[in-house]
Design a protein around this motif. Structure first.
Motif, PDB file in Angstrom:
ATOM      1  N   PRO A 134      41.995  65.997  21.321  1.00 60.20           N
ATOM      2  CA  PRO A 134      40.840  66.316  22.153  1.00 60.20           C
ATOM      3  C   PRO A 134      41.333  67.106  23.374  1.00 60.20           C
ATOM      4  O   PRO A 134      42.430  66.876  23.875  1.00 60.20           O
ATOM      5  CB  PRO A 134      40.302  64.948  22.579  1.00 60.20           C
ATOM      6  CG  PRO A 134      40.839  64.000  21.561  1.00 60.20           C
ATOM      7  CD  PRO A 134      42.148  64.562  21.109  1.00 60.20           C
ATOM      8  N   VAL A 135      40.535  68.041  23.837  1.00 60.99           N
ATOM      9  CA  VAL A 135      40.971  68.960  24.883  1.00 60.99           C
ATOM     10  C   VAL A 135      41.481  68.230  26.125  1.00 60.99           C
ATOM     11  O   VAL A 135      42.471  68.635  26.729  1.00 60.99           O
ATOM     12  CB  VAL A 135      39.867  69.991  25.232  1.00 60.99           C
ATOM     13  CG1 VAL A 135      38.669  69.324  25.891  1.00 60.99           C
ATOM     14  CG2 VAL A 135      40.413  71.089  26.124  1.00 60.99           C
ATOM     15  N   LYS A 136      40.839  67.148  26.513  1.00 56.34           N
ATOM     16  CA  LYS A 136      41.265  66.398  27.698  1.00 56.34           C
ATOM     17  C   LYS A 136      42.676  65.842  27.516  1.00 56.34           C
ATOM     18  O   LYS A 136      43.529  65.944  28.404  1.00 56.34           O
ATOM     19  CB  LYS A 136      40.276  65.272  27.990  1.00 56.34           C
ATOM     20  CG  LYS A 136      40.511  64.584  29.304  1.00 56.34           C
ATOM     21  CD  LYS A 136      39.398  63.593  29.596  1.00 56.34           C
ATOM     22  CE  LYS A 136      39.606  62.931  30.943  1.00 56.34           C
ATOM     23  NZ  LYS A 136      38.508  62.016  31.268  1.00 56.34           N
ATOM     24  N   GLN A 137      42.941  65.271  26.360  1.00 53.61           N
ATOM     25  CA  GLN A 137      44.261  64.726  26.067  1.00 53.61           C
ATOM     26  C   GLN A 137      45.299  65.852  25.976  1.00 53.61           C
ATOM     27  O   GLN A 137      46.434  65.703  26.435  1.00 53.61           O
ATOM     28  CB  GLN A 137      44.215  63.929  24.769  1.00 53.61           C
ATOM     29  CG  GLN A 137      45.471  63.153  24.477  1.00 53.61           C
ATOM     30  CD  GLN A 137      45.329  62.326  23.206  1.00 53.61           C
ATOM     31  OE1 GLN A 137      44.256  62.228  22.610  1.00 53.61           O
ATOM     32  NE2 GLN A 137      46.420  61.726  22.778  1.00 53.61           N
ATOM     33  N   PHE A 138      44.909  66.985  25.404  1.00 52.25           N
ATOM     34  CA  PHE A 138      45.795  68.141  25.304  1.00 52.25           C
ATOM     35  C   PHE A 138      46.223  68.623  26.691  1.00 52.25           C
ATOM     36  O   PHE A 138      47.402  68.857  26.944  1.00 52.25           O
ATOM     37  CB  PHE A 138      45.092  69.266  24.537  1.00 52.25           C
ATOM     38  CG  PHE A 138      45.851  70.563  24.491  1.00 52.25           C
ATOM     39  CD1 PHE A 138      46.950  70.715  23.662  1.00 52.25           C
ATOM     40  CD2 PHE A 138      45.459  71.637  25.266  1.00 52.25           C
ATOM     41  CE1 PHE A 138      47.646  71.909  23.608  1.00 52.25           C
ATOM     42  CE2 PHE A 138      46.143  72.835  25.221  1.00 52.25           C
ATOM     43  CZ  PHE A 138      47.241  72.970  24.389  1.00 52.25           C
ATOM     44  N   VAL A 139      45.271  68.723  27.610  1.00 47.68           N
ATOM     45  CA  VAL A 139      45.570  69.180  28.966  1.00 47.68           C
ATOM     46  C   VAL A 139      46.494  68.183  29.666  1.00 47.68           C
ATOM     47  O   VAL A 139      47.433  68.579  30.355  1.00 47.68           O
ATOM     48  CB  VAL A 139      44.276  69.419  29.771  1.00 47.68           C
ATOM     49  CG1 VAL A 139      44.567  69.664  31.231  1.00 47.68           C
ATOM     50  CG2 VAL A 139      43.505  70.597  29.174  1.00 47.68           C
ATOM     51  N   GLN A 140      46.273  66.896  29.462  1.00 53.92           N
ATOM     52  CA  GLN A 140      47.150  65.880  30.060  1.00 53.92           C
ATOM     53  C   GLN A 140      48.577  66.023  29.532  1.00 53.92           C
ATOM     54  O   GLN A 140      49.537  65.914  30.272  1.00 53.92           O
ATOM     55  CB  GLN A 140      46.625  64.479  29.774  1.00 53.92           C
ATOM     56  CG  GLN A 140      45.374  64.139  30.545  1.00 53.92           C
ATOM     57  CD  GLN A 140      44.750  62.824  30.105  1.00 53.92           C
ATOM     58  OE1 GLN A 140      45.085  62.275  29.055  1.00 53.92           O
ATOM     59  NE2 GLN A 140      43.827  62.307  30.909  1.00 53.92           N
ATOM     60  N   GLN A 141      48.701  66.280  28.244  1.00 55.80           N
ATOM     61  CA  GLN A 141      50.016  66.444  27.631  1.00 55.80           C
ATOM     62  C   GLN A 141      50.695  67.704  28.184  1.00 55.80           C
ATOM     63  O   GLN A 141      51.888  67.685  28.478  1.00 55.80           O
ATOM     64  CB  GLN A 141      49.883  66.536  26.117  1.00 55.80           C
ATOM     65  CG  GLN A 141      51.203  66.622  25.396  1.00 55.80           C
ATOM     66  CD  GLN A 141      51.026  66.683  23.892  1.00 55.80           C
ATOM     67  OE1 GLN A 141      49.962  67.050  23.388  1.00 55.80           O
ATOM     68  NE2 GLN A 141      52.067  66.343  23.170  1.00 55.80           N
ATOM     69  N   ILE A 142      49.949  68.785  28.341  1.00 56.09           N
ATOM     70  CA  ILE A 142      50.489  70.027  28.872  1.00 56.09           C
ATOM     71  C   ILE A 142      50.956  69.833  30.310  1.00 56.09           C
ATOM     72  O   ILE A 142      51.985  70.331  30.722  1.00 56.09           O
ATOM     73  CB  ILE A 142      49.454  71.172  28.791  1.00 56.09           C
ATOM     74  CG1 ILE A 142      49.163  71.514  27.332  1.00 56.09           C
ATOM     75  CG2 ILE A 142      49.908  72.399  29.556  1.00 56.09           C
ATOM     76  CD1 ILE A 142      50.318  72.010  26.525  1.00 56.09           C
TER      77      ILE A 142
END
Length: 147
Positions: A134-142
């Motif tokens: 999910p985009v939110k989790q992706f941004v957190q990982q980035i």
């Protein structure tokens, strides 16, 4: 609408591994025990310096100043040098889009500018997935990765 999976990749520009020759940036000026203990503190940390010192009868207190390296307490010196070496080891990465789809562009935008930058795409962004996340989790990982 943006339910399709999009793929963006992180390409590592530098390695996070530091070889022994790079890590040992401090050399003792003389052959004294204190100089050797300070060298170990700078290159390997306070625990290793304590062990090295104990082998030669130099005991480093956890609470009071007992050894000075380059004019500062060995505990502070070891911590400062550890932080400097950590900064040198930091990995630099670059975000690269695998395709030019709208979903990929939105993932790139979110990664670079933050999740708030997608507020104008409210409905579409909720179902957006980036690298199967999910985009939110992706941004957190980035954000955990140095860009």
């Amino acid at each position: 609408m943006f339910k399709s999976f999009t793929v963006a990749a992180l390409i590592s520009l530098t390695s996070t591994t530091v070889f022994a020759s790079e890590a040992h940036s401090f050399k003792a000026d003389d052959a004294s025990t204190i100089s050797r203990v300070c060298e170990v503190a700078a290159n390997q940390g306070l625990s290793a310096a304590r062990k090295e010192g104990a082998r030669h009868g130099v005991f480093i207190s956890r609470f009071s100043e007992t050894v000075r390296c380059n004019g500062e307490d060995i505990r502070t010196f070891a911590k400062t040098q550890s932080e400097v070496q950590t900064e040198k080891q930091a990995s630099k990465s670059k975000l690269v889009a695998k395709n030019s789809s709208v979903a990929t562009e939105l993932c790139m935008k979110a990664a670079k500018e933050g999740i708030e930058s997608l507020k104008v795409y409210r409905g579409q962004a909720r179902s957006l997935k980036c690298n199967d996340l999910p985009v939110k989790q992706f941004v957190q990982q980035i954000n955990k990765t140095a860009l």
